[in-house]
Write a protein that holds these residues in place. Sequence first.
Motif, PDB file in Angstrom:
ATOM      1  N   MET A   1       0.822  -1.216   0.000  1.00  0.00           N
ATOM      2  CA  MET A   1       0.000   0.000   0.000  1.00  0.00           C
ATOM      3  C   MET A   1       0.853   1.262   0.000  1.00  0.00           C
ATOM      4  N   SER A   2       2.054   1.169   0.550  1.00  0.00           N
ATOM      5  CA  SER A   2       2.945   2.329   0.561  1.00  0.00           C
ATOM      6  C   SER A   2       3.902   2.319  -0.644  1.00  0.00           C
ATOM      7  N   GLN A   3       3.587   1.464  -1.595  1.00  0.00           N
ATOM      8  CA  GLN A   3       4.298   1.361  -2.879  1.00  0.00           C
ATOM      9  C   GLN A   3       5.760   0.963  -2.735  1.00  0.00           C
ATOM     10  N   GLN A   4       6.061   0.179  -1.719  1.00  0.00           N
ATOM     11  CA  GLN A   4       7.381  -0.415  -1.551  1.00  0.00           C
ATOM     12  C   GLN A   4       7.285  -1.875  -2.000  1.00  0.00           C
ATOM     13  N   PHE A   5       7.195  -2.054  -3.311  1.00  0.00           N
ATOM     14  CA  PHE A   5       6.798  -3.339  -3.873  1.00  0.00           C
ATOM     15  C   PHE A   5       7.818  -4.456  -3.654  1.00  0.00           C
ATOM     16  N   GLN A   6       9.107  -4.172  -3.741  1.00  0.00           N
ATOM     17  CA  GLN A   6      10.094  -5.236  -3.523  1.00  0.00           C
ATOM     18  C   GLN A   6      10.069  -5.722  -2.078  1.00  0.00           C
ATOM     19  N   LYS A   7       9.924  -4.811  -1.135  1.00  0.00           N
ATOM     20  CA  LYS A   7       9.814  -5.215   0.271  1.00  0.00           C
ATOM     21  C   LYS A   7       8.532  -6.033   0.479  1.00  0.00           C
ATOM     22  N   ALA A   8       7.471  -5.664  -0.231  1.00  0.00           N
ATOM     23  CA  ALA A   8       6.224  -6.422  -0.143  1.00  0.00           C
ATOM     24  C   ALA A   8       6.444  -7.850  -0.640  1.00  0.00           C
TER      25      ALA A   8
ATOM     26  N   ARG B   1       1.443 -11.054  -3.883  1.00  0.00           N
ATOM     27  CA  ARG B   1       2.814 -11.090  -4.394  1.00  0.00           C
ATOM     28  C   ARG B   1       2.837 -10.896  -5.905  1.00  0.00           C
ATOM     29  N   GLY B   2       1.922 -11.554  -6.598  1.00  0.00           N
ATOM     30  CA  GLY B   2       1.843 -11.399  -8.054  1.00  0.00           C
ATOM     31  C   GLY B   2       1.536  -9.969  -8.457  1.00  0.00           C
ATOM     32  N   THR B   3       0.663  -9.326  -7.744  1.00  0.00           N
ATOM     33  CA  THR B   3       0.329  -7.930  -8.036  1.00  0.00           C
ATOM     34  C   THR B   3       1.534  -7.028  -7.780  1.00  0.00           C
ATOM     35  N   ALA B   4       2.261  -7.299  -6.706  1.00  0.00           N
ATOM     36  CA  ALA B   4       3.476  -6.517  -6.431  1.00  0.00           C
ATOM     37  C   ALA B   4       4.488  -6.703  -7.556  1.00  0.00           C
ATOM     38  N   HIS B   5       4.618  -7.938  -8.055  1.00  0.00           N
ATOM     39  CA  HIS B   5       5.514  -8.181  -9.188  1.00  0.00           C
ATOM     40  C   HIS B   5       5.084  -7.371 -10.416  1.00  0.00           C
ATOM     41  N   LEU B   6       3.792  -7.278 -10.636  1.00  0.00           N
ATOM     42  CA  LEU B   6       3.316  -6.469 -11.775  1.00  0.00           C
ATOM     43  C   LEU B   6       3.725  -5.023 -11.637  1.00  0.00           C
ATOM     44  N   PHE B   7       3.631  -4.473 -10.452  1.00  0.00           N
ATOM     45  CA  PHE B   7       4.036  -3.088 -10.238  1.00  0.00           C
ATOM     46  C   PHE B   7       5.547  -2.925 -10.383  1.00  0.00           C
ATOM     47  N   LEU B   8       6.273  -4.015 -10.197  1.00  0.00           N
ATOM     48  CA  LEU B   8       7.740  -3.980 -10.422  1.00  0.00           C
ATOM     49  C   LEU B   8       8.076  -4.259 -11.892  1.00  0.00           C
TER      50      LEU B   8
ATOM     51  N   ASP C   1       7.583  -6.926 -13.490  1.00  0.00           N
ATOM     52  CA  ASP C   1       8.071  -8.299 -13.619  1.00  0.00           C
ATOM     53  C   ASP C   1       6.893  -9.204 -13.964  1.00  0.00           C
ATOM     54  N   THR C   2       6.610  -9.328 -15.250  1.00  0.00           N
ATOM     55  CA  THR C   2       5.461 -10.121 -15.676  1.00  0.00           C
ATOM     56  C   THR C   2       5.772 -11.617 -15.678  1.00  0.00           C
ATOM     57  N   VAL C   3       7.033 -11.991 -15.623  1.00  0.00           N
ATOM     58  CA  VAL C   3       7.396 -13.417 -15.592  1.00  0.00           C
ATOM     59  C   VAL C   3       7.030 -14.022 -14.243  1.00  0.00           C
ATOM     60  N   GLN C   4       7.374 -13.335 -13.172  1.00  0.00           N
ATOM     61  CA  GLN C   4       7.051 -13.837 -11.834  1.00  0.00           C
ATOM     62  C   GLN C   4       5.547 -13.804 -11.603  1.00  0.00           C
TER      63      GLN C   4
END
Length: 173
Positions: free
Chosen positions: A133-140, A161-168, A170-173
């Motif tokens: 929620m605080s947009q720290q996606f890798q830590k998430a 986790r998949g949604t966080a990967h999308l924001f990073l 990283d569509t493979v993960q």
Amino acid sequence: IAVSLILFSSIPSKAQYDKELFFIRGRQFLINSKFSQAIENFNTLLKVDTTLSEAFFFRGIAKYNLGDIIGAQQDFSKALELNPVYTQAYHYRAIARNGLNRYDDALEDLEQALELRPNAPVLYLTRGATYFMSQQFQKAVDDFNHFLRHEPDATEAYTNRGTAHLFLKDTVQ
């Protein structure tokens, strides 16, 4: 009869509340989603004894479920004031603070909870959601991974986790 009436009427009447009964009833109201009745029950208990951190905690849960996020946060804070090692109160106050978009404060609470209980997987799930929620996606992602090592069947963690990967990106993960 007259003598016994006189004897008993001269003894001061002191009604005693059964605290355990109020805890049991209050928790049962929570289980049954009767949150207003739970609050009334815990209010009565807190009139009798204002030092019961658990009563503030459970009342906070009821308030949260009724949408009173500020009131819930206040009750969790009072529970922590009375019992500074109350891990669940840190956890639930963090959840309430997330609801108020106070992510930094929520992360501080989760750090306190993890210091007290580093092996509690649910704290990593909540912290992962807070990081998200605080947009720290890798830590998430890292926290969701930690949680999933302990709870591999928790589908919500995979979705998050998949949604966080999308924001990073990283569509493979």
